[in-house]
Design a protein around this motif. Structure first.
Motif, PDB file in Angstrom:
ATOM      1  N   ALA A  19       0.928  -1.235   0.017  1.00 32.96           N
ATOM      2  CA  ALA A  19      -0.127   0.012   0.068  1.00 32.96           C
ATOM      3  C   ALA A  19       0.900   1.077   0.105  1.00 32.96           C
ATOM      4  O   ALA A  19       2.109   1.110  -0.005  1.00 32.96           O
ATOM      5  CB  ALA A  19      -0.729  -0.009   1.263  1.00 32.96           C
ATOM      6  N   CYS A  20       0.306   2.298  -0.134  1.00 37.58           N
ATOM      7  CA  CYS A  20       1.011   3.605   0.060  1.00 37.58           C
ATOM      8  C   CYS A  20       1.769   3.690   1.422  1.00 37.58           C
ATOM      9  O   CYS A  20       1.104   3.002   2.153  1.00 37.58           O
ATOM     10  CB  CYS A  20      -0.061   4.656  -0.341  1.00 37.58           C
ATOM     11  N   ARG A  21       2.608   4.689   1.662  1.00 35.08           N
ATOM     12  CA  ARG A  21       3.063   4.812   3.003  1.00 35.08           C
ATOM     13  C   ARG A  21       2.080   5.187   4.006  1.00 35.08           C
ATOM     14  O   ARG A  21       2.170   4.522   5.091  1.00 35.08           O
ATOM     15  CB  ARG A  21       3.802   6.078   2.918  1.00 35.08           C
ATOM     16  N   SER A  22       1.021   5.736   3.810  1.00 31.78           N
ATOM     17  CA  SER A  22       0.025   6.251   4.991  1.00 31.78           C
ATOM     18  C   SER A  22      -1.020   5.046   5.117  1.00 31.78           C
ATOM     19  O   SER A  22      -1.214   4.552   6.239  1.00 31.78           O
ATOM     20  CB  SER A  22      -0.881   7.639   4.600  1.00 31.78           C
ATOM     21  N   HIS A  23      -1.302   4.491   4.080  1.00 28.79           N
ATOM     22  CA  HIS A  23      -2.141   3.084   4.255  1.00 28.79           C
ATOM     23  C   HIS A  23      -1.258   1.998   5.037  1.00 28.79           C
ATOM     24  O   HIS A  23      -1.633   1.305   5.714  1.00 28.79           O
ATOM     25  CB  HIS A  23      -2.894   2.743   3.112  1.00 28.79           C
ATOM     26  N   TRP A  24      -0.066   1.827   4.345  1.00 26.10           N
ATOM     27  CA  TRP A  24       0.781   0.869   5.102  1.00 26.10           C
ATOM     28  C   TRP A  24       0.796   1.092   6.671  1.00 26.10           C
ATOM     29  O   TRP A  24       0.968  -0.187   7.378  1.00 26.10           O
ATOM     30  CB  TRP A  24       2.000   0.792   4.498  1.00 26.10           C
ATOM     31  N   ALA A  25       0.854   2.342   7.070  1.00 28.31           N
ATOM     32  CA  ALA A  25       1.095   2.541   8.443  1.00 28.31           C
ATOM     33  C   ALA A  25       0.004   2.288   9.250  1.00 28.31           C
ATOM     34  O   ALA A  25       0.052   2.092  10.452  1.00 28.31           O
ATOM     35  CB  ALA A  25       1.527   3.859   8.569  1.00 28.31           C
ATOM     36  N   MET A  26      -1.215   2.014   8.610  1.00 30.55           N
ATOM     37  CA  MET A  26      -2.606   1.642   9.070  1.00 30.55           C
ATOM     38  C   MET A  26      -2.436   0.045   9.586  1.00 30.55           C
ATOM     39  O   MET A  26      -3.212  -0.365  10.452  1.00 30.55           O
ATOM     40  CB  MET A  26      -3.497   1.884   8.605  1.00 30.55           C
ATOM     41  N   VAL A  27      -1.700  -0.694   8.623  1.00 28.62           N
ATOM     42  CA  VAL A  27      -1.675  -2.151   9.041  1.00 28.62           C
ATOM     43  C   VAL A  27      -0.706  -2.506  10.249  1.00 28.62           C
ATOM     44  O   VAL A  27       0.291  -1.692  10.513  1.00 28.62           O
ATOM     45  CB  VAL A  27      -0.855  -2.774   7.808  1.00 28.62           C
ATOM     46  N   PRO A  28      -1.306  -3.484  11.139  1.00 30.29           N
ATOM     47  CA  PRO A  28      -0.819  -3.578  12.458  1.00 30.29           C
ATOM     48  C   PRO A  28       0.732  -4.174  12.050  1.00 30.29           C
ATOM     49  O   PRO A  28       0.962  -4.800  11.182  1.00 30.29           O
ATOM     50  CB  PRO A  28      -1.510  -4.679  12.967  1.00 30.29           C
ATOM     51  N   LYS A  29       1.513  -3.839  13.299  1.00 28.38           N
ATOM     52  CA  LYS A  29       3.031  -3.975  12.784  1.00 28.38           C
ATOM     53  C   LYS A  29       3.104  -5.651  12.670  1.00 28.38           C
ATOM     54  O   LYS A  29       4.063  -5.942  12.161  1.00 28.38           O
ATOM     55  CB  LYS A  29       3.886  -3.646  14.168  1.00 28.38           C
ATOM     56  N   ASP A  30       2.292  -6.488  13.642  1.00 27.19           N
ATOM     57  CA  ASP A  30       2.780  -8.018  13.648  1.00 27.19           C
ATOM     58  C   ASP A  30       2.374  -8.343  11.978  1.00 27.19           C
ATOM     59  O   ASP A  30       3.033  -9.375  11.614  1.00 27.19           O
ATOM     60  CB  ASP A  30       1.779  -8.592  14.666  1.00 27.19           C
ATOM     61  N   VAL A  31       1.339  -7.865  11.478  1.00 29.74           N
ATOM     62  CA  VAL A  31       0.925  -8.308  10.218  1.00 29.74           C
ATOM     63  C   VAL A  31       1.833  -7.548   9.272  1.00 29.74           C
ATOM     64  O   VAL A  31       2.251  -8.515   8.142  1.00 29.74           O
ATOM     65  CB  VAL A  31      -0.596  -7.670   9.667  1.00 29.74           C
ATOM     66  N   ARG A  32       2.431  -6.458   9.154  1.00 30.45           N
ATOM     67  CA  ARG A  32       3.573  -6.073   8.328  1.00 30.45           C
ATOM     68  C   ARG A  32       4.741  -6.814   8.287  1.00 30.45           C
ATOM     69  O   ARG A  32       5.322  -7.298   7.396  1.00 30.45           O
ATOM     70  CB  ARG A  32       3.907  -4.602   8.729  1.00 30.45           C
ATOM     71  N   ASP A  33       5.127  -7.165   9.771  1.00 35.40           N
ATOM     72  CA  ASP A  33       6.280  -7.899   9.912  1.00 35.40           C
ATOM     73  C   ASP A  33       6.029  -9.410   9.190  1.00 35.40           C
ATOM     74  O   ASP A  33       7.108  -9.879   8.730  1.00 35.40           O
ATOM     75  CB  ASP A  33       6.754  -8.004  11.347  1.00 35.40           C
ATOM     76  N   GLU A  34       5.223  -9.990   9.699  1.00 33.58           N
ATOM     77  CA  GLU A  34       4.649 -11.413   9.183  1.00 33.58           C
ATOM     78  C   GLU A  34       4.933 -11.356   7.255  1.00 33.58           C
ATOM     79  O   GLU A  34       5.523 -12.242   6.830  1.00 33.58           O
ATOM     80  CB  GLU A  34       3.381 -11.707   9.484  1.00 33.58           C
ATOM     81  N   PHE A  35       4.373 -10.253   6.877  1.00 33.81           N
ATOM     82  CA  PHE A  35       4.554 -10.232   5.403  1.00 33.81           C
ATOM     83  C   PHE A  35       5.918 -10.060   4.853  1.00 33.81           C
ATOM     84  O   PHE A  35       6.230 -10.601   3.855  1.00 33.81           O
ATOM     85  CB  PHE A  35       3.476  -8.778   5.061  1.00 33.81           C
ATOM     86  N   GLU A  57      -7.136  -7.728   3.275  1.00 30.17           N
ATOM     87  CA  GLU A  57      -8.204  -7.607   3.911  1.00 30.17           C
ATOM     88  C   GLU A  57      -8.582  -6.654   4.949  1.00 30.17           C
ATOM     89  O   GLU A  57      -9.393  -6.071   5.385  1.00 30.17           O
ATOM     90  CB  GLU A  57      -8.546  -9.196   4.590  1.00 30.17           C
ATOM     91  N   PHE A  58      -7.181  -6.491   5.651  1.00 29.28           N
ATOM     92  CA  PHE A  58      -7.128  -5.329   6.644  1.00 29.28           C
ATOM     93  C   PHE A  58      -7.409  -4.088   6.156  1.00 29.28           C
ATOM     94  O   PHE A  58      -8.097  -3.046   6.530  1.00 29.28           O
ATOM     95  CB  PHE A  58      -5.838  -5.632   7.293  1.00 29.28           C
ATOM     96  N   LEU A  59      -6.704  -4.006   4.847  1.00 27.69           N
ATOM     97  CA  LEU A  59      -6.681  -2.644   4.333  1.00 27.69           C
ATOM     98  C   LEU A  59      -8.288  -2.118   3.827  1.00 27.69           C
ATOM     99  O   LEU A  59      -8.725  -0.978   4.115  1.00 27.69           O
ATOM    100  CB  LEU A  59      -5.942  -2.574   3.181  1.00 27.69           C
ATOM    101  N   THR A  60      -8.849  -3.322   3.383  1.00 26.05           N
ATOM    102  CA  THR A  60     -10.295  -2.892   2.764  1.00 26.05           C
ATOM    103  C   THR A  60     -11.235  -2.857   3.785  1.00 26.05           C
ATOM    104  O   THR A  60     -12.238  -2.070   3.746  1.00 26.05           O
ATOM    105  CB  THR A  60     -10.833  -3.946   1.855  1.00 26.05           C
ATOM    106  N   ARG A  61     -10.952  -3.436   5.133  1.00 29.17           N
ATOM    107  CA  ARG A  61     -11.781  -3.256   6.123  1.00 29.17           C
ATOM    108  C   ARG A  61     -11.724  -1.943   7.071  1.00 29.17           C
ATOM    109  O   ARG A  61     -12.503  -1.137   7.145  1.00 29.17           O
ATOM    110  CB  ARG A  61     -11.513  -4.364   7.062  1.00 29.17           C
ATOM    111  N   ARG A  62     -10.291  -1.744   7.109  1.00 29.58           N
ATOM    112  CA  ARG A  62     -10.031  -0.581   7.895  1.00 29.58           C
ATOM    113  C   ARG A  62      -9.947   0.832   7.491  1.00 29.58           C
ATOM    114  O   ARG A  62     -10.138   1.854   8.059  1.00 29.58           O
ATOM    115  CB  ARG A  62      -9.051  -1.013   8.836  1.00 29.58           C
ATOM    116  N   ALA A  63      -9.317   0.853   6.218  1.00 29.68           N
ATOM    117  CA  ALA A  63      -8.738   2.110   5.569  1.00 29.68           C
ATOM    118  C   ALA A  63      -9.735   2.705   4.612  1.00 29.68           C
ATOM    119  O   ALA A  63     -10.697   2.075   4.085  1.00 29.68           O
ATOM    120  CB  ALA A  63      -7.534   1.632   4.819  1.00 29.68           C
ATOM    121  N   CYS A  64      -9.844   3.910   4.873  1.00 33.05           N
ATOM    122  CA  CYS A  64     -10.860   4.955   3.871  1.00 33.05           C
ATOM    123  C   CYS A  64     -10.057   6.338   3.857  1.00 33.05           C
ATOM    124  O   CYS A  64      -9.615   6.821   4.595  1.00 33.05           O
ATOM    125  CB  CYS A  64     -12.353   4.733   4.445  1.00 33.05           C
TER     126      CYS A  64
END
Ligand SMILES: [Zn+2]
Length: 64
Positions: A19-35, A57-64
Protein backbone atom coordinates in the motif's frame (compact mmCIF):
# COMPACT_ATOMS: atom_id res chain seq x y z
CA UNK A 1 4.89 1.05 -9.70
CA UNK A 2 1.44 -0.11 -8.68
CA UNK A 3 -1.32 1.92 -7.16
CA UNK A 4 -2.34 1.56 -3.55
CA UNK A 5 -5.20 -1.02 -3.40
CA UNK A 6 -7.30 1.11 -1.07
CA UNK A 7 -10.42 2.53 -2.72
CA UNK A 8 -10.18 6.15 -3.73
CA UNK A 9 -6.51 6.26 -2.87
CA UNK A 10 -4.42 7.40 -5.83
CA UNK A 11 -1.00 7.07 -4.24
CA UNK A 12 1.58 4.58 -5.43
CA UNK A 13 2.67 1.64 -3.32
CA UNK A 14 5.67 2.38 -1.22
CA UNK A 15 8.69 0.19 -1.98
CA UNK A 16 8.14 -3.48 -1.14
CA UNK A 17 4.89 -2.91 0.73
CA UNK A 18 1.32 -3.53 -0.42
CA UNK A 19 0.00 0.00 0.00
CA UNK A 20 1.03 3.62 -0.03
CA UNK A 21 3.01 4.91 2.91
CA UNK A 22 0.04 6.22 4.89
CA UNK A 23 -2.16 3.18 4.38
CA UNK A 24 0.70 0.79 5.08
CA UNK A 25 1.13 2.55 8.40
CA UNK A 26 -2.46 1.55 9.30
CA UNK A 27 -1.67 -2.15 9.02
CA UNK A 28 -0.74 -3.58 12.44
CA UNK A 29 2.96 -4.06 12.93
CA UNK A 30 2.72 -7.81 13.44
CA UNK A 31 0.87 -8.21 10.13
CA UNK A 32 3.48 -6.08 8.34
CA UNK A 33 6.36 -7.95 9.94
CA UNK A 34 4.84 -11.30 9.02
CA UNK A 35 4.35 -10.15 5.43
CA UNK A 36 7.97 -8.97 5.16
CA UNK A 37 9.27 -12.19 6.68
CA UNK A 38 7.29 -14.33 4.26
CA UNK A 39 8.42 -12.21 1.31
CA UNK A 40 11.99 -13.04 2.24
CA UNK A 41 11.64 -16.74 2.97
CA UNK A 42 8.61 -17.89 1.00
CA UNK A 43 7.89 -15.56 -1.90
CA UNK A 44 5.53 -17.07 -4.46
CA UNK A 45 4.27 -19.80 -2.16
CA UNK A 46 0.72 -20.27 -0.80
CA UNK A 47 1.82 -18.70 2.49
CA UNK A 48 2.90 -15.62 0.55
CA UNK A 49 -0.51 -15.44 -1.12
CA UNK A 50 -2.18 -15.84 2.27
CA UNK A 51 -0.06 -13.07 3.77
CA UNK A 52 -0.95 -10.73 0.91
CA UNK A 53 -4.63 -11.55 1.40
CA UNK A 54 -4.44 -10.84 5.09
CA UNK A 55 -2.97 -7.40 4.48
CA UNK A 56 -5.50 -6.62 1.74
CA UNK A 57 -8.41 -7.69 3.93
CA UNK A 58 -7.17 -5.42 6.62
CA UNK A 59 -6.86 -2.51 4.24
CA UNK A 60 -10.32 -2.93 2.74
CA UNK A 61 -11.92 -3.28 6.16
CA UNK A 62 -10.12 -0.54 8.02
CA UNK A 63 -8.80 2.03 5.60
CA UNK A 64 -10.77 4.76 3.94
ZN1 LIG B 1 -3.24 4.41 0.00
Amino acid sequence: MKNCPVKHCNQFMDGDTLACRSHWAMVPKDVRDEFRRICRVAAGTPSHVAAVKKVEEFLTRRAC
